[in-house]
Design an enzyme around this catalytic site. Sequence first.
Site: not given
Ligand code: ATP
Length: 312
Positions: A105, A254
């Site tokens: 929103y 982030d």
């Molecule tokens: P968002 O913008 O939704 O936060 P993103 O695509 O920028 O996501 P992700 O790849 O989901 O980022 O997550 C960023 C980092 O966080 C990954 O590269 C990893 O290091 C860590 N991470 C995310 N999910 C997991 C998980 N399930 N287990 C371990 N590490 C994770």
Amino acid sequence: NKRIATIGDAMVVFNPSKTGPLRFVPSFERAVGGAELNFAIGVTRLDMEAKWISCIGDDEFGKLIYNFARGEGIDVSYVLRTPHIPTSIYFKEIREDGAGKSFYYRNPSPLLELTEDRIDESVLDDVDLLHISGVYLAVCEHNIQVALKLIALAQAKNIPISFDPNLRLKLWTIEDARAVYEKVYPSINLLLTGQDEFELLFEGRTVKDVQESYKIDEIIVKKGEQGATVYTATEHYDREAFSIRAIDTVGAGDAFDAAYVYSYLNGYDIPERLRLANGAGALVAAIKGDNEGLPFLQELRQFIGDEKLIER
Ligand code: ATP
């Protein structure tokens, strides 16, 4: 201490009291979120200074966000307040596997009042890095001009720029995002992107091709529970994620960005940056909330095994 600047919206977040479709969730817990604010909190907890440029409503939720950011130690001297537009809010849906869905929103957003002429030429004078996120570019049309002004200021001062596309297809179309991001890529030093996001944005182009066309120093591809890969012009480095039970992955990206920028500015080599960034991402994914899990430097060091944890 190193100083970063970032610009963007912040919102009051309503976290669901249980998982599943929002229409079956009877109550929410109030928190504060927004990609750029999360990033600013992340770097501040890692002992850097963050200047957060924004505009929020001059209302109760605006006061909450302002005090929250101040409490985190963020420099809020560039946060404007408007009586004309209410502070943005969003509701979050969390699925059983920790994946999230957002209902915003924020139209109009108070950022509508943060026009180019309100950005002081001196805003980046004492800054070591400028971080731009695609969410900011998507929220209001004039934000693109404001961001390009900041980018030009950073370039004039030789300040490195990091960019996270943070693609939000609820805010704009993929075609619009691609067209705007094209204007940003040639200026950036670090591209911090999710793997799926990279594929959507670049439609089958290779990382090498993208890197060469825009002369980006480092492309960092975040791969969720698979960790992350960094590509430089000549090399690539791949690191596994830390093993955790994912509760709420919103904000993990982030956190990753904040820790990567921290270790980049402090001169760590790429494998070490990946270790810290994967650690920060995992810590956020393991906790409910968008920024609650953002680690302090010592917590991060303990989690990745550099410091011994003494519980009692
Ligand atoms: P968002 O913008 O939704 O936060 P993103 O695509 O920028 O996501 P992700 O790849 O989901 O980022 O997550 C960023 C980092 O966080 C990954 O590269 C990893 O290091 C860590 N991470 C995310 N999910 C997991 C998980 N399930 N287990 C371990 N590490 C994770």
